[in-house]
Scaffold this active site. Structure first.
Site, PDB file in Angstrom:
ATOM      1  CG  ASN A  34      -1.621   1.303   1.448  1.00  0.00           C
ATOM      2  OD1 ASN A  34      -2.213   2.272   0.349  1.00  0.00           O
ATOM      3  ND2 ASN A  34      -2.612   1.336   1.939  1.00  0.00           N
ATOM      4  NE  ARG A  94      -6.784   1.533   0.771  1.00  0.00           N
ATOM      5  CZ  ARG A  94      -6.983   2.306   0.765  1.00  0.00           C
ATOM      6  NH1 ARG A  94      -5.794   3.090   1.669  1.00  0.00           N
ATOM      7  NH2 ARG A  94      -7.447   2.634   1.202  1.00  0.00           N
ATOM      8  CG  HIS A 146     -12.122   2.867   3.866  1.00  0.00           C
ATOM      9  ND1 HIS A 146     -13.715   3.714   4.366  1.00  0.00           N
ATOM     10  CD2 HIS A 146     -11.309   2.759   3.910  1.00  0.00           C
ATOM     11  CE1 HIS A 146     -12.916   4.362   5.612  1.00  0.00           C
ATOM     12  NE2 HIS A 146     -11.685   3.913   4.779  1.00  0.00           N
ATOM     13  NE  ARG A 155     -10.352  12.101   3.215  1.00  0.00           N
ATOM     14  CZ  ARG A 155     -10.824  11.005   4.425  1.00  0.00           C
ATOM     15  NH1 ARG A 155     -11.070   9.582   4.184  1.00  0.00           N
ATOM     16  NH2 ARG A 155      -8.708  10.418   3.658  1.00  0.00           N
ATOM     17  CD  GLU A 172      -8.754  -1.565   4.690  1.00  0.00           C
ATOM     18  OE1 GLU A 172      -8.435  -0.990   5.705  1.00  0.00           O
ATOM     19  OE2 GLU A 172      -9.402  -0.802   3.890  1.00  0.00           O
TER      20      GLU A 172
END
Ligand code: ADP
Length: 394
Positions: free
Chosen positions: A10, A91, A180, A239, A382
Site C-alpha cells: 500500500n 492497494r 474502503h 475529515r 484489508e
C-alpha cells in the site's frame, strides 16, 4: 498444500506499507513500513515473528525504499522465495468506473490508473510509484491491483448519481465511487459466513481514522457514504464528512481562502481533530471523562451522523438484519457501540453488554438472542482481502 504467499503493498505519496500474507492460513508472516520517503531522514520498520527492526536513514525515493524492504526480507527474513511468494497485491484507492474487480497489472492497467489521478489526486500518484518500482524489482511474479472502489461499482444509479446537471456529471465523471470497498466486502462476507445466511440486509460501519458506512443486500453494495472522494459521509478523524458544498463558496468568497486551503481544511484539519483538537477517539473519551463539554458535543455529532446513515440505509434496504462495527474504533470502542445501539432500541436492537465489553479478537455477535437485528464487531483485514483477491487472478 505447498505454502503460497502474497506480498501486499500500500504505497502513499511518501510511504510504503507492506505485509507478506499467507492467504490460506489468513495470517501475516511479516509486515512493515517505510515512511517520510524523500525527507532528510526516513524510517523503516520491518517486523518478522517476534523481531522488529527499525532503521533511520535517508530514503530518497520509492525505488530505494522498496529495495531496502527487499533487502530486509533477505537479511532478516522471511526469504520471499522460500516463503512461496506467488504474487504482489497493490492497494489502489480510485478505480473509477473501469474496475469492478481486481486487475492483473499490465501497461494498460497502469495507464488507466494514471488517467484516474484527477479523481484520486491524494492516492493514485503514490500507488503508481509503488506499482512501477515493484514491477521492476519483482518482475518474476504477477502484480495485481485491488481497487477500493470496485465493490461499489454495483451501486444502483439511485445511490451512485448526484443530482447534478447531466452533461457536467458525465463529462467530468462525477458520481459516487465510494472507498474502503475492500474492507466492506471482506467484513460483510465474514458476517454472512458467521450467520450462515447469504440473503442478509446489512449495514457495515467502518470506523477508523477514515470512516464509511455501507448498505449491503445479499452480498451486493446498494449504498455507501463516501462519494466522488473519501470526503463525503461520516465524521472522520480529520475529515468533515457531509457538509453543505456552499461552505466552500462561503469560505472562498468571505474568508478569502484558496481552494487548496479549503481542501486541506475539510480533508485534514476538520472532523474530530478540528472539533476537539484530537483525532484519536481514545483521547476524545479522555476529554469527555474529564468533563469537557465541547468534546461531548463533538462525540454527539459523530454519533448523530452514524444514526442518520443507519436509519437511512435501513429505509433504502426495507429492513436490517445485521449491523456491524469494524476498523480501529468499530472493533475496539465498546462505549461508542453501546451508545449507538441504545439509540436504536426503537428498532428492536438489544446489545448484550457483557459480549460488547468482551474484547475477544475474532468476529463476534454482541447483541442478545432476542435482538431484532444482529449486532456484530468484526475485525477488518484489508491486506488479507487484497491477497485473497490477487489469488483469484492467478
Ligand atoms: P486507519 O483508518 O488509519 O486504517 P484504524 O482502522 O487503525 O485506522 O483506526 C485508527 C483509529 O482507531 C485511531 O485513530 C483511534 O481513534 C481508534 N482506536 C484505536 N483503538 C481504539 C480504542 N481502544 N478505543 C477507541 N478508539 C480506538
Amino acid at each position: 498444500m505447498t505454502e503460497r504467499t502474497v506480498l501486499v503493498i500500500n504505497t502513499g505519496s511518501s510511504s510504503i506499507k507492506y505485509q507478506l500474507v499467507d492467504p490460506d492460513a489468513g495470517v501475516a508472516l511479516a509486515s512493515g513500513l517505510v515512511e517520510r520517503i524523500g525527507e532528510s531522514i526516513s524510517r523503516i520498520i520491518h517486523k518478522h515473528g517476534e523481531d522488529t527492526i527499525e532503521i533511520e536513514e535517508r530514503v530518497p525515493d520509492h525505488g530505494v525504499g522498496l529495495s531496502e524492504v527487499l533487502r530486509l526480507f533477505s537479511t532478516e527474513g522471511p526469504n520471499l522465495q522460500e516463503a512461496g511468494i506467488v504474487a504482489v497485491g497493490h492497494r489502489v484507492v480510485q478505480g473509477g468506473k473501469h474496475f469492478s474487480g481486481p486487475a492483473l497489472v499490465t501497461d494498460e492497467v497502469v495507464a488507466k490508473i494514471e488517467e484516474l489521478i484527477p479523481l484520486g489526486p491524494l492516492h493514485n500518484p503514490g500507488h503508481l510509484k509503488g506499482i512501477e518500482v515493484a514491477r521492476s524489482l519483482m518482475a518474476d511474479v504477477p502484480h495485481v491491483a485491488v481497487f477500493d472502489t470496485a465493490f461499489f461499482q454495483s451501486l444502483p444509479d439511485a445511490s451512485a448519481r448526484y443530482a447534478l446537471d447531466n452533461e457536467v456529471a458525465e463529462k467530468y465523471e462525477i458520481r459516487r465511487y465510494g472507498a474502503h470497498g475492500t474492507s466492506h466486502q471482506f467484513v460483510s462476507s465474514a458476517v454472512s459466513e458467521l450467520l450462515g445466511r447469504d440473503d442478509l440486509k446489512q449495514v457495515v460501519l467502518h470506523m477508523g481514522n477514515g470512516a464509511s458506512a455501507s448498505a449491503v443486500v445479499a452480498g451486493h453494495a446498494v449504498d455507501t457514504s463516501m462519494g466522488l472522494t473519501p470526503l463525503e459521509g461520516l465524521v472522520m478523524g480529520g475529515r468533515t464528512g457531509d457538509i453543505d458544498p456552499a461552505a466552500v463558496f462561503h469560505l472562498y468568497r468571505v474568508a478569502g481562502m484558496s481552494i487548496d486551503e479549503i481542501d486541506h481544511l475539510f480533508n485534514r484539519s476538520s472532523g474530530m481533530k478540528g472539533m476537539t483538537g484530537e483525532n484519536d477517539m481514545r483521547q476524545v473519551w479522555r476529554m469527555i471523562n474529564e468533563g469537557d463539554a465541547n468534546a461531548r458535543s463533538a462525540m454527539d455529532v459523530y454519533i448523530h451522523r452514524l444514526l442518520k446513515y443507519i436509519g437511512g440505509y435501513t429505509a433504502v434496504m426495507g429492513g436490517l438484519d445485521a449491523l456491524t462495527f469494524t476498523a480501529g474504533i468499530g472493533e475496539n470502542d465498546a462505549r461508542i457501540r453501546a451508545e449507538v445501539c441504545e439509540r436504536l432500541a426503537f428498532m428492536g436492537i438489544e446489545i448484550d453488554e457483557a459480549a460488547n465489553q468482551d474484547h475477544g479478537r475474532g468476529a463476534r455477535v454482541i447483541s442478545t438472542p432476542s435482538s431484532k437485528v444482529t449486532v456484530l464487531a468484526v475485525p477488518t483485514n484489508e491486506e488479507l482481502a487484497i491477497a485473497r483477491q490477487a489469488l483469484t487472478l492467478l
